[in-house]
Write an enzyme that holds these catalytic residues in place. Structure first.
Site, PDB file in Angstrom:
ATOM      1  CG  ASP A   1      -2.392   1.132  -3.166  1.00  0.00           C
ATOM      2  OD1 ASP A   1      -3.572   1.445  -3.153  1.00  0.00           O
ATOM      3  OD2 ASP A   1      -1.394   1.816  -2.429  1.00  0.00           O
TER       4      ASP A   1
ATOM      5  NE  ARG B   1      -3.815  -2.159  -0.372  1.00  0.00           N
ATOM      6  CZ  ARG B   1      -3.686  -2.826  -1.208  1.00  0.00           C
ATOM      7  NH1 ARG B   1      -2.738  -2.769  -2.137  1.00  0.00           N
ATOM      8  NH2 ARG B   1      -4.376  -4.020  -1.219  1.00  0.00           N
ATOM      9  CB  CYS B   2      -0.128   4.705  -1.021  1.00  0.00           C
ATOM     10  SG  CYS B   2       0.550   6.135  -1.237  1.00  0.00           S
ATOM     11  N   PRO B   3       2.766   4.307   0.698  1.00  0.00           N
ATOM     12  CG  PRO B   3       4.510   5.727   1.551  1.00  0.00           C
ATOM     13  CD  PRO B   3       3.658   4.770   1.932  1.00  0.00           C
TER      14      PRO B   3
END
Length: 82
Positions: A45, A18-20
């Protein structure tokens, strides 16, 4: 379009991240690549659909192809703007 994703120089599996994290991994991988080499990224994502194209624009790399219609998302980038 599928043919564009065949035979990349490098592959990056970013599914489940997931981000980042996906963009951080892309940046780390691209740093080790030679100019003109390609990287195929597989991700799931939703934020990668905007983050990876933005990364390419900001870092002056080429987004050769993107497939975001189905999971996993696929992005093919070429190091540099050639």
């Amino acid at each position: 379009m599928t043919a564009l994703f065949e035979n990349p120089t490098h592959n990056l599996e970013a599914q489940g991240l997931r981000c980042p994290e996906p963009v951080m991994m892309v940046r780390k991988t691209v740093r080790k690549m030679e100019e003109g080499e390609t990287l195929l990224i597989l991700a799931d994502d939703p934020s990668t659909t905007r983050d990876i194209p933005s990364f390419c624009r900001f870092m002056d790399h080429t987004l050769v192809a993107a497939d975001t219609e189905t999971l996993p998302y696929r992005f093919l980038i070429r190091k540099g703007s050639n």
